[in-house]
Scaffold this motif. Sequence first.
Motif, short mmCIF file in Angstrom:
data_model
loop_
_atom_site.label_atom_id
_atom_site.label_comp_id
_atom_site.label_asym_id
_atom_site.label_seq_id
_atom_site.Cartn_x
_atom_site.Cartn_y
_atom_site.Cartn_z
N ARG A 347 26.71 10.55 -16.13
CA ARG A 347 27.27 9.42 -16.87
C ARG A 347 28.79 9.33 -16.75
O ARG A 347 29.42 8.60 -17.51
N THR A 348 29.38 10.05 -15.84
CA THR A 348 30.82 9.99 -15.65
C THR A 348 31.22 8.60 -15.15
O THR A 348 30.67 8.11 -14.17
N PRO A 349 32.17 7.94 -15.83
CA PRO A 349 32.58 6.59 -15.39
C PRO A 349 32.98 6.54 -13.93
O PRO A 349 33.65 7.44 -13.41
N PHE A 350 32.54 5.49 -13.25
CA PHE A 350 32.88 5.15 -11.87
C PHE A 350 32.22 6.04 -10.81
O PHE A 350 32.03 5.58 -9.68
N VAL A 351 31.91 7.28 -11.12
CA VAL A 351 31.41 8.20 -10.08
C VAL A 351 30.08 8.86 -10.42
O VAL A 351 29.44 9.41 -9.52
N GLY A 352 29.65 8.85 -11.67
CA GLY A 352 28.38 9.47 -12.02
C GLY A 352 27.20 8.68 -11.46
O GLY A 352 27.27 7.46 -11.29
N ARG A 353 26.12 9.36 -11.20
CA ARG A 353 24.95 8.72 -10.60
C ARG A 353 24.44 7.56 -11.45
O ARG A 353 23.91 6.57 -10.93
N PHE A 355 26.33 5.79 -13.88
CA PHE A 355 27.38 5.13 -14.65
C PHE A 355 27.13 3.63 -14.81
O PHE A 355 27.57 3.02 -15.78
N ASN A 356 26.42 3.01 -13.85
CA ASN A 356 26.13 1.57 -13.96
C ASN A 356 24.63 1.30 -13.92
O ASN A 356 24.19 0.26 -13.44
N VAL A 357 23.86 2.25 -14.47
CA VAL A 357 22.41 2.09 -14.55
C VAL A 357 22.03 1.66 -15.96
O VAL A 357 22.39 2.32 -16.94
N THR A 358 21.35 0.53 -16.07
CA THR A 358 20.90 0.02 -17.36
C THR A 358 19.49 0.55 -17.64
O THR A 358 18.60 0.43 -16.81
N ARG A 359 19.29 1.13 -18.82
CA ARG A 359 18.01 1.75 -19.15
C ARG A 359 17.26 1.01 -20.26
O ARG A 359 16.05 0.91 -20.21
N ALA A 360 17.99 0.51 -21.25
CA ALA A 360 17.31 -0.15 -22.37
C ALA A 360 16.58 -1.40 -21.86
O ALA A 360 17.13 -2.20 -21.10
N GLY A 361 15.35 -1.59 -22.31
CA GLY A 361 14.52 -2.70 -21.83
C GLY A 361 15.17 -4.05 -21.99
O GLY A 361 15.21 -4.86 -21.05
N ILE A 362 15.72 -4.33 -23.18
CA ILE A 362 16.30 -5.65 -23.43
C ILE A 362 17.57 -5.85 -22.60
O ILE A 362 17.88 -6.96 -22.14
N HIS A 363 18.32 -4.76 -22.36
CA HIS A 363 19.50 -4.84 -21.51
C HIS A 363 19.10 -5.08 -20.06
O HIS A 363 19.73 -5.85 -19.34
N ALA A 364 18.06 -4.38 -19.63
CA ALA A 364 17.58 -4.53 -18.25
C ALA A 364 17.16 -5.97 -17.98
O ALA A 364 17.44 -6.52 -16.91
N ASP A 365 16.52 -6.57 -18.95
CA ASP A 365 16.09 -7.96 -18.79
C ASP A 365 17.30 -8.87 -18.58
O ASP A 365 17.30 -9.74 -17.71
N GLY A 366 18.36 -8.64 -19.34
CA GLY A 366 19.57 -9.45 -19.21
C GLY A 366 20.24 -9.21 -17.87
O GLY A 366 20.69 -10.15 -17.21
N LEU A 367 20.31 -7.95 -17.42
CA LEU A 367 20.98 -7.65 -16.17
C LEU A 367 20.23 -8.25 -14.97
O LEU A 367 20.85 -8.72 -14.02
N LEU A 368 18.90 -8.25 -15.04
CA LEU A 368 18.13 -8.84 -13.95
C LEU A 368 18.37 -10.34 -13.84
O LEU A 368 18.34 -10.91 -12.75
#
Length: 462
Positions: A347-353, A355-368
């Motif tokens: 979860r390190t900003p900018f470089v962690g695997r 850092f820009n992965v959305t996990r929450a279901g409602i957030h994922a729906d918005g990002l898609l």
Amino acid sequence: MDNRPVKMNEHTNLLQLEEHIYPLVDVDKPNVFRNLFPYDEIPKIAFNDRIVPHNMPEQIWITDTTFRDGQQSRAPYSTEQIVKIYDYFHRLGGPNGIIRQCEFFLYSKKDRDAVYKCMERGYRFPEVTSWIRANKKDFELVKEIGMKETGILVSCSDYHIFYKMKMTRKQAMEHYLSIVRECLETGISPRCHLEDITRSDIFGFVIPFCVELMKLMEEYRIPIKVRACDTMGYGVNYAGAVIPRSVQGIIYGLTTHAGVPSELIEWHGHNDFYKAVSNSTTAWLYGASGVNCSLFGIGERTGNTPLEAMVFEYAQLRGTLDGMDTTVITEMAEYFEKEIDYHIPSRTPFVGRNFNVTRAGIHADGLLKNEEIYNIFDTGKFLNRPALVAVSNTSGLAGIAHWINTYYKLKDQRQVDKNSALVAKVKEWVDAEYDSGRVTVITDNELVVVITNACKELGIVL
């Protein structure tokens, strides 16, 4: 009668009354600010509401200590690794040299070999500089190698002066000035590392010492840099906080009272209280041209200011990257994980695997629907890291297709859609996982295994 001269401040275009002279305050007993640093209690942040003005320099830049402070907290890099990382810094800093310098140890043959190989690259930026023990032999070594500048440790708190060096302030200042003069005699520009400045007597020692440094600079006509080292991470950027913990108060004191030009001031922060990035930015805002960082924040104890963080702080403050190639940051992260076997927390900003992965279901729906809703900026453009949606029981066929396309960086005709046989296979496996009682999201490694096996079964090449 007050005869102090009134001068025009070229930065503010206002008449300014020259500040008072601050002489060295020699003391019999060390002032360790026990009221702020009780040791058997949590340190205290006190306020006197004395506000100093913003003083952003015309130019700001980043310097790097990955090969010096960064190496003090991990196994030493090989010569080849140092040269590779140095090449990355050159590319990242761009044609305008926003990453201005890298500092190196010179103690071992391996260190010196790395220095020679980096200098052979012939880059203007980052300039190769050193950090040495403060003695004549090491100064001559710096000159022999062909460096123009070197760092010298000049600890400035009474903790160091009295308890470690067993000196008085007067003795310490005389000792430091004699070392700096020796350095200047060899024609080398000294960079004075004011260790533990956030526990020092700013008016009683730091400013008088820096005034003397400026006199030496005028005498020898050789630049003398001042690096303000927040060695223990005690610095704070709150308006009206008291010195020595106030970052803006320290920088104001160096520029206004000691007369050190902004281009000769660096801030070197540590992250013991999670303030390394905000304190470094504050140093820029109040008059320091340089902030000293290490890649991924690797450094003593909790680490230094992460270099990649200050790249994006620079862009936010200036409104431009000024030629920096931020995609190199991702290349460096991959190099550290694959070639150096260094684990970057996910979860390190900018470089962690993740850092820009959305996990929450409602957030994922918005990002898609529109990735701007839950992505900090176009991470695909600036970091070659498109936004990802973690796969879970709510992802559906479209979510799985999106994950495959972004993770494997599939473009145009190579992309899969929700009607793909591969997507259907993965969805079947995901459903089975959650039907058996799973409640956590699917990890990247699990998906890669499932997708690899499905591709073999279907005769597909991604």
